[in-house]
Enzyme design. Structure first.
Site, PDB file in Angstrom:
ATOM      1  N   SER A 281       5.548 -12.487   5.903  1.00  0.00           N
ATOM      2  CA  SER A 281       6.292 -12.664   4.657  1.00  0.00           C
ATOM      3  C   SER A 281       7.608 -11.911   4.781  1.00  0.00           C
ATOM      4  CB  SER A 281       5.482 -12.100   3.493  1.00  0.00           C
ATOM      5  OG  SER A 281       5.202 -10.733   3.714  1.00  0.00           O
TER       6      SER A 281
HETATM    7  C1  LIG Z   1       5.405  -8.203   5.827  1.00  0.00           C
HETATM    8  S1  LIG Z   1       5.908  -8.952   7.307  1.00  0.00           S
HETATM    9  C2  LIG Z   1       7.372  -8.038   7.742  1.00  0.00           C
HETATM   10  C3  LIG Z   1       8.491  -8.166   6.763  1.00  0.00           C
HETATM   11  C4  LIG Z   1       9.833  -7.846   7.297  1.00  0.00           C
HETATM   12  N1  LIG Z   1       9.952  -6.481   7.790  1.00  0.00           N
HETATM   13  C5  LIG Z   1      10.963  -8.143   6.325  1.00  0.00           C
HETATM   14  O1  LIG Z   1      12.110  -8.000   6.752  1.00  0.00           O
HETATM   15  O2  LIG Z   1      10.730  -8.511   5.163  1.00  0.00           O
HETATM   16  C6  LIG Z   1       4.748  -8.327   8.460  1.00  0.00           C
HETATM   17  C7  LIG Z   1       4.942  -8.799   9.871  1.00  0.00           C
HETATM   18  O3  LIG Z   1       4.158  -7.991  10.721  1.00  0.00           O
HETATM   19  C8  LIG Z   1       3.817  -8.773  11.839  1.00  0.00           C
HETATM   20  N2  LIG Z   1       2.738  -8.113  12.605  1.00  0.00           N
HETATM   21  C9  LIG Z   1       1.400  -8.121  12.382  1.00  0.00           C
HETATM   22  N3  LIG Z   1       0.773  -7.397  13.330  1.00  0.00           N
HETATM   23  C10 LIG Z   1       1.728  -6.932  14.159  1.00  0.00           C
HETATM   24  C11 LIG Z   1       1.710  -6.129  15.337  1.00  0.00           C
HETATM   25  N4  LIG Z   1       0.589  -5.656  15.855  1.00  0.00           N
HETATM   26  N5  LIG Z   1       2.901  -5.866  15.926  1.00  0.00           N
HETATM   27  C12 LIG Z   1       4.058  -6.327  15.417  1.00  0.00           C
HETATM   28  N6  LIG Z   1       4.119  -7.096  14.328  1.00  0.00           N
HETATM   29  C13 LIG Z   1       2.989  -7.387  13.699  1.00  0.00           C
HETATM   30  C14 LIG Z   1       3.469 -10.133  11.256  1.00  0.00           C
HETATM   31  O4  LIG Z   1       3.583 -11.154  12.243  1.00  0.00           O
HETATM   32  C15 LIG Z   1       4.496 -10.248  10.122  1.00  0.00           C
HETATM   33  O5  LIG Z   1       5.598 -11.008  10.521  1.00  0.00           O
END
Ligand SMILES: C[S@@+](CC[C@H](N)C(=O)[O-])C[C@H]1O[C@@H](n2cnc3c(N)ncnc32)[C@H](O)[C@@H]1O
Length: 388
Positions: A73
């Site tokens: 998100s």
């Molecule tokens: C809430 S979103 C990030 C929102 C973003 N920072 C923004 O600019 O709004 C969370 C992200 O964390 C990623 N994610 C989940 N597990 C992860 C991991 N082990 N390493 C890196 N990214 C991860 C997901 O793919 C997702 O895109």
């Protein structure tokens, strides 16, 4: 720094209204954070969303997995702002973001200034491809976008002054601690005993000490840092235990069908009062603590044994805006479990309810832990302490 080429009077005014909202509700205090929100065109990072949605104080969902769970998100502006205030990024800082979307990385790029740098890591190539494209499009081509499991940080560009994790984590990965500069800061939505708080930790020598915490919710970490919870079905409900509670017993799924015993504590709370500090206090003082839930958003503190279960309950108090806290239980040990929970409810009320709340420390080794409630993780130990 931003390329505002496709900005219009409408997007400028929507952006100004969002910033006014964040300042008025007390989320943004730092003028530099407000200026970053002013500089970055949020609508560019959510191209599929109508403009009023892009500039609402709400999360924009980007991706679900096969079972419908949201995996990516663009975060809610007020959560982003709270975490940026916690991170206190300074001009010249080297910043690492775990969990990309592009938008927050651009805000951090503004805060780090021309002499700083931002690296953002995501496990999902679809997310990093999109972030790369949108960052380039909006004039933030010098943000480094890395596709990798963020549990291992981004060693190729370490060390970092700030690490900002934008995905729920169960612990501070040892790589993050290694890649953080002495006196650096890490801000992370940390999930402990079923609740998530964004905690700002400063590195002090070889360990971390919390400086501020704020409640929040994020999608959960995937990859090596995933799945630190054990779910136990209980009829239509479920109990959640943390991984380090592996030895904790739990009752049979039909325990709720046994006769119900209910007792009241005399402790009254405002209906709107957040009780997560109370829950964490109970987690640290009651063996068998777990969270009983039905669906993602409805959950309550509970205590389990091999044959019994007790859980927090409420009833309206004489003043309609208040409720009285109590405890209900089922099974042969319910009276004892209820007594213990009521005791701790009263202790929290008398000693901690109006206090500064819990503090957290993170250590890599068991032989250096301070006194307190210890949560054991795969790579580290979290210690929770309460000022009297
Ligand atoms: C809430 S979103 C990030 C929102 C973003 N920072 C923004 O600019 O709004 C969370 C992200 O964390 C990623 N994610 C989940 N597990 C992860 C991991 N082990 N390493 C890196 N990214 C991860 C997901 O793919 C997702 O895109």
């Amino acid at each position: 720094m931003a390329d505002l080429g496709n900005d219009s009077v409408e997007t400028e005014s929507l952006r100004a209204a969002l910033i006014r909202h964040l300042v008025t509700e007390g989320t943004i205090h730092d003028q530099r954070v407000a200026a970053a929100f002013q500089a970055v065109p949020r609508h560019v990072f959510v191209p599929q969303a109508p403009l009023d949605v892009a500039y609402a104080d709400d999360v924009v969902l980007m991706k679900r997995d096969g079972s419908g769970v949201v995996t990516s998100s663009v975060s809610q502006p007020s959560i982003i702002a709270l975490m940026l205030e916690q991170a206190a990024i300074q001009p010249g800082d080297r910043v690492l973001e775990i969990g990309s979307g592009g938008y927050n990385a651009a805000l951090m790029r503004e805060l780090a200034g021309p002499t700083g740098s931002v690296t953002t890591v995501d496990i999902d190539p679809e997310v990093t491809d999109r972030a790369r494209l949108l960052l380039d499009e909006s004039g933030y081509g010098d943000v480094a976008v890395v596709q990798a499991d963020g549990a291992f940080g981004a060693p190729e560009r370490a060390p970092y002054d700030r690490i900002v994790v934008t995905v729920t984590a169960w612990e501070i990965a040892s790589a993050w601690l290694r890649q953080l500069r002495p006196r650096g800061r890490i801000v992370v939505p940390l999930r402990m005993r079923g609740q998530t708080r964004s905690v700002a930790f400063d590195r002090v020598g070889d360990h971390l000490e919390s400086r501020s915490t704020t409640l929040c919710g994020f999608v959960s970490m995937q990859g090596a840092g995933a799945n630190y919870e054990r779910l136990v079905p209980l009829g239509e409900l479920e109990l959640t235990f943390d991984e380090d509670q592996a030895g904790e017993p739990h009752p049979r799924a039909d325990v709720l069908a046994l006769p119900r015993l209910q007792m009241w504590s005399g402790v009254q709370v405002d209906r709107e009062e957040p009780l997560l500090d109370l829950y964490l206090w109970l987690a640290g003082t009651l063996p068998g603590y777990c969270v009983m839930s039905s669906g993602e958003w409805s959950w309550v503190a509970a205590v389990a044994t091999a044959d019994s279960l007790a859980y927090l309950s409420t009833r309206p108090a004489s003043d309609g805006s208040y409720v009285e806290l109590g405890c209900a239980g089922h099974g042969p040990r319910a009276p004892e479990l209820i007594d213990r929970m009521l005791d701790q409810l009263r202790t929290w009320d008398a000693r901690h309810r109006n206090g500064p709340g819990p503090s957290f420390q993170v250590h890599a080794r068991a032989d250096e832990l301070p006194a307190g409630f210890h949560i054991v993780r795969r790579d580290s130990y979290i210690t929770v302490t309460w000022a009297e």
